[in-house]
Design a protein around this motif. Sequence first.
Motif, PDB file in Angstrom:
ATOM      1  N   ALA A   1      65.727 -70.528 -41.547  1.00 20.09           N
ATOM      2  CA  ALA A   1      66.669 -71.540 -42.102  1.00 20.09           C
ATOM      3  C   ALA A   1      66.873 -71.327 -43.593  1.00 20.09           C
ATOM      4  CB  ALA A   1      66.327 -72.937 -41.548  1.00 20.09           C
ATOM      5  N   LEU A   2      65.824 -71.162 -44.221  1.00 20.59           N
ATOM      6  CA  LEU A   2      66.014 -71.253 -45.754  1.00 20.59           C
ATOM      7  C   LEU A   2      66.826 -69.696 -46.173  1.00 20.59           C
ATOM      8  CD1 LEU A   2      62.816 -73.055 -46.951  1.00 20.59           C
ATOM      9  CD2 LEU A   2      65.152 -73.803 -47.032  1.00 20.59           C
ATOM     10  N   SER A   3      66.660 -68.676 -45.436  1.00 18.02           N
ATOM     11  CA  SER A   3      66.916 -67.338 -45.880  1.00 18.02           C
ATOM     12  C   SER A   3      68.094 -67.238 -46.377  1.00 18.02           C
ATOM     13  CB  SER A   3      66.589 -66.262 -44.935  1.00 18.02           C
ATOM     14  OG  SER A   3      67.521 -66.565 -43.852  1.00 18.02           O
ATOM     15  N   PRO A   4      69.330 -67.841 -45.919  1.00 16.94           N
ATOM     16  CA  PRO A   4      70.474 -67.575 -46.735  1.00 16.94           C
ATOM     17  C   PRO A   4      70.719 -68.111 -48.161  1.00 16.94           C
ATOM     18  CG  PRO A   4      70.928 -68.692 -44.486  1.00 16.94           C
ATOM     19  CD  PRO A   4      69.319 -68.658 -44.853  1.00 16.94           C
ATOM     20  N   ALA A   5      70.223 -69.271 -48.376  1.00 18.61           N
ATOM     21  CA  ALA A   5      70.064 -69.608 -49.654  1.00 18.61           C
ATOM     22  C   ALA A   5      69.234 -68.841 -50.805  1.00 18.61           C
ATOM     23  CB  ALA A   5      69.587 -71.163 -49.587  1.00 18.61           C
ATOM     24  N   LEU A   6      67.794 -68.399 -50.182  1.00 22.11           N
ATOM     25  CA  LEU A   6      67.195 -67.547 -50.966  1.00 22.11           C
ATOM     26  C   LEU A   6      67.807 -66.100 -51.057  1.00 22.11           C
ATOM     27  CD1 LEU A   6      63.851 -68.287 -49.193  1.00 22.11           C
ATOM     28  CD2 LEU A   6      64.651 -68.981 -51.266  1.00 22.11           C
ATOM     29  N   VAL A   7      68.349 -65.765 -50.078  1.00 25.00           N
ATOM     30  CA  VAL A   7      68.936 -64.220 -50.374  1.00 25.00           C
ATOM     31  C   VAL A   7      70.362 -64.281 -51.118  1.00 25.00           C
ATOM     32  CG1 VAL A   7      70.422 -62.501 -49.164  1.00 25.00           C
ATOM     33  CG2 VAL A   7      68.339 -63.088 -48.366  1.00 25.00           C
ATOM     34  N   THR A   8      70.957 -65.485 -51.331  1.00 26.10           N
ATOM     35  CA  THR A   8      72.059 -65.502 -52.015  1.00 26.10           C
ATOM     36  C   THR A   8      71.724 -65.984 -53.525  1.00 26.10           C
ATOM     37  OG1 THR A   8      72.532 -67.778 -51.525  1.00 26.10           O
ATOM     38  CG2 THR A   8      73.876 -66.185 -50.323  1.00 26.10           C
ATOM     39  N   GLY A   9      70.732 -66.758 -53.642  1.00 27.85           N
ATOM     40  CA  GLY A   9      70.001 -66.947 -54.979  1.00 27.85           C
ATOM     41  C   GLY A   9      69.797 -65.667 -55.685  1.00 27.85           C
ATOM     42  N   PHE A  10      69.030 -65.028 -54.799  1.00 22.50           N
ATOM     43  CA  PHE A  10      68.573 -63.604 -55.217  1.00 22.50           C
ATOM     44  C   PHE A  10      69.746 -62.748 -55.715  1.00 22.50           C
ATOM     45  CE2 PHE A  10      67.701 -59.040 -54.431  1.00 22.50           C
ATOM     46  CZ  PHE A  10      66.700 -58.920 -55.334  1.00 22.50           C
ATOM     47  N   LEU A  11      70.733 -62.780 -54.815  1.00 26.17           N
ATOM     48  CA  LEU A  11      71.863 -61.961 -55.326  1.00 26.17           C
ATOM     49  C   LEU A  11      72.885 -62.413 -56.615  1.00 26.17           C
ATOM     50  CD1 LEU A  11      73.814 -61.356 -51.885  1.00 26.17           C
ATOM     51  CD2 LEU A  11      72.684 -59.727 -53.423  1.00 26.17           C
ATOM     52  N   VAL A  12      72.798 -63.679 -56.820  1.00 29.20           N
ATOM     53  CA  VAL A  12      73.523 -64.005 -58.210  1.00 29.20           C
ATOM     54  C   VAL A  12      72.372 -64.531 -59.622  1.00 29.20           C
ATOM     55  CG1 VAL A  12      75.241 -65.450 -56.828  1.00 29.20           C
ATOM     56  CG2 VAL A  12      73.400 -66.675 -57.480  1.00 29.20           C
ATOM     57  N   MET A  13      71.178 -64.008 -59.128  1.00 26.90           N
ATOM     58  CA  MET A  13      70.172 -64.102 -60.139  1.00 26.90           C
ATOM     59  C   MET A  13      70.397 -63.142 -61.452  1.00 26.90           C
ATOM     60  SD  MET A  13      66.028 -63.184 -59.782  1.00 26.90           S
ATOM     61  CE  MET A  13      66.347 -61.846 -59.432  1.00 26.90           C
ATOM     62  N   PRO A  14      70.499 -63.548 -62.554  1.00 27.10           N
ATOM     63  CA  PRO A  14      70.955 -62.990 -63.695  1.00 27.10           C
ATOM     64  C   PRO A  14      69.957 -61.694 -63.927  1.00 27.10           C
ATOM     65  CG  PRO A  14      70.934 -65.202 -64.171  1.00 27.10           C
ATOM     66  CD  PRO A  14      70.346 -64.885 -62.897  1.00 27.10           C
ATOM     67  N   VAL A  15      70.329 -60.500 -64.450  1.00 23.82           N
ATOM     68  CA  VAL A  15      69.625 -59.322 -64.526  1.00 23.82           C
ATOM     69  C   VAL A  15      70.013 -58.854 -65.901  1.00 23.82           C
ATOM     70  CG1 VAL A  15      68.831 -57.073 -63.809  1.00 23.82           C
ATOM     71  CG2 VAL A  15      69.601 -58.916 -62.131  1.00 23.82           C
ATOM     72  N   PRO A  16      68.840 -58.408 -66.895  1.00 23.36           N
ATOM     73  CA  PRO A  16      69.216 -57.809 -68.107  1.00 23.36           C
ATOM     74  C   PRO A  16      70.113 -56.556 -67.998  1.00 23.36           C
ATOM     75  CG  PRO A  16      67.016 -58.423 -68.183  1.00 23.36           C
ATOM     76  CD  PRO A  16      67.576 -58.638 -66.839  1.00 23.36           C
ATOM     77  N   TYR A  17      71.027 -56.398 -68.862  1.00 21.56           N
ATOM     78  CA  TYR A  17      72.097 -54.991 -68.798  1.00 21.56           C
ATOM     79  C   TYR A  17      72.934 -55.214 -67.578  1.00 21.56           C
ATOM     80  CZ  TYR A  17      68.447 -53.922 -72.161  1.00 21.56           C
ATOM     81  OH  TYR A  17      67.330 -53.707 -72.971  1.00 21.56           O
ATOM     82  N   TYR A  18      72.917 -55.936 -66.717  1.00 22.75           N
ATOM     83  CA  TYR A  18      73.918 -56.082 -65.783  1.00 22.75           C
ATOM     84  C   TYR A  18      74.024 -57.458 -65.656  1.00 22.75           C
ATOM     85  CZ  TYR A  18      72.841 -51.197 -64.008  1.00 22.75           C
ATOM     86  OH  TYR A  18      72.495 -49.887 -63.895  1.00 22.75           O
ATOM     87  N   HIS A  19      75.107 -57.906 -64.752  1.00 20.27           N
ATOM     88  CA  HIS A  19      75.657 -59.234 -64.761  1.00 20.27           C
ATOM     89  C   HIS A  19      74.630 -59.877 -63.576  1.00 20.27           C
ATOM     90  CE1 HIS A  19      78.285 -62.719 -64.372  1.00 20.27           C
ATOM     91  NE2 HIS A  19      78.096 -62.516 -63.013  1.00 20.27           N
ATOM     92  N   ASN A  20      74.417 -59.557 -62.590  1.00 22.23           N
ATOM     93  CA  ASN A  20      73.473 -59.999 -61.619  1.00 22.23           C
ATOM     94  C   ASN A  20      73.067 -59.038 -60.445  1.00 22.23           C
ATOM     95  OD1 ASN A  20      75.648 -59.940 -59.822  1.00 22.23           O
ATOM     96  ND2 ASN A  20      75.993 -61.938 -59.918  1.00 22.23           N
ATOM     97  N   MET A  21      72.081 -59.323 -59.647  1.00 23.79           N
ATOM     98  CA  MET A  21      71.597 -58.360 -58.736  1.00 23.79           C
ATOM     99  C   MET A  21      72.665 -57.921 -57.829  1.00 23.79           C
ATOM    100  SD  MET A  21      68.489 -57.748 -59.155  1.00 23.79           S
ATOM    101  CE  MET A  21      68.063 -56.549 -57.817  1.00 23.79           C
ATOM    102  N   LEU A  22      73.611 -58.596 -57.386  1.00 25.34           N
ATOM    103  CA  LEU A  22      74.988 -58.156 -56.742  1.00 25.34           C
ATOM    104  C   LEU A  22      75.510 -56.970 -57.537  1.00 25.34           C
ATOM    105  CD1 LEU A  22      76.585 -58.328 -54.057  1.00 25.34           C
ATOM    106  CD2 LEU A  22      77.733 -60.075 -55.205  1.00 25.34           C
ATOM    107  N   THR A  23      75.749 -57.183 -58.740  1.00 22.34           N
ATOM    108  CA  THR A  23      76.456 -55.952 -59.385  1.00 22.34           C
ATOM    109  C   THR A  23      75.395 -55.040 -59.382  1.00 22.34           C
ATOM    110  OG1 THR A  23      77.328 -57.693 -60.675  1.00 22.34           O
ATOM    111  CG2 THR A  23      77.279 -55.479 -61.588  1.00 22.34           C
ATOM    112  N   VAL A  24      74.015 -54.773 -59.620  1.00 21.84           N
ATOM    113  CA  VAL A  24      73.101 -53.829 -59.724  1.00 21.84           C
ATOM    114  C   VAL A  24      73.202 -53.001 -58.309  1.00 21.84           C
ATOM    115  CG1 VAL A  24      70.915 -53.184 -59.580  1.00 21.84           C
ATOM    116  CG2 VAL A  24      71.581 -54.809 -61.211  1.00 21.84           C
ATOM    117  N   ILE A  25      73.312 -53.760 -57.079  1.00 24.12           N
ATOM    118  CA  ILE A  25      73.278 -53.165 -55.568  1.00 24.12           C
ATOM    119  C   ILE A  25      74.567 -52.570 -55.586  1.00 24.12           C
ATOM    120  CG2 ILE A  25      73.285 -53.806 -53.424  1.00 24.12           C
ATOM    121  CD1 ILE A  25      71.288 -56.146 -54.090  1.00 24.12           C
ATOM    122  N   MET A  26      75.771 -53.283 -55.812  1.00 24.87           N
ATOM    123  CA  MET A  26      77.049 -52.466 -56.042  1.00 24.87           C
ATOM    124  C   MET A  26      76.992 -51.224 -56.689  1.00 24.87           C
ATOM    125  SD  MET A  26      79.692 -55.701 -55.514  1.00 24.87           S
ATOM    126  CE  MET A  26      80.310 -55.377 -57.109  1.00 24.87           C
TER     127      MET A  26
END
Length: 110
Positions: A54-79
């Motif tokens: 039940a908590l996994s959708p919020a955790l996964v999307t929170g991980f994807l929008v987490m800011p990362v140095p030298y990139y915008h966020n994890m979604l950008t790194v994966i793309m």
Amino acid sequence: MYDNYLIPANTKRGQLILGLFRPFDLYLFGGGVLVTFILLAFLPLSSTIVVIFALSPALVTGFLVMPVPYYHNMLTVIMEAYDFLTNRQKYRWKGWCYRNVIIKKRTRRK
């Protein structure tokens, strides 16, 4: 003043919401949180596996929008990693004299 120019180091942050998020990032995270609330409301939370599910959708999307140095966020790194791995790996050199070589080849006649 003394012919010095001040250029902001990170001018893109001014275009982001709270200096971190694009509108798509907030929609993605909001959708994950909404799905999590719906799952929490309708699933029986009697076991740990169901709670994690039940908590996994919020955790996964929170991980994807987490800011990362030298990139915008994890979604950008994966793309970017996906684009790198799926696109052509041999690059043709198109340096400063590329146009000159083409023009010389066209004008040379034997």
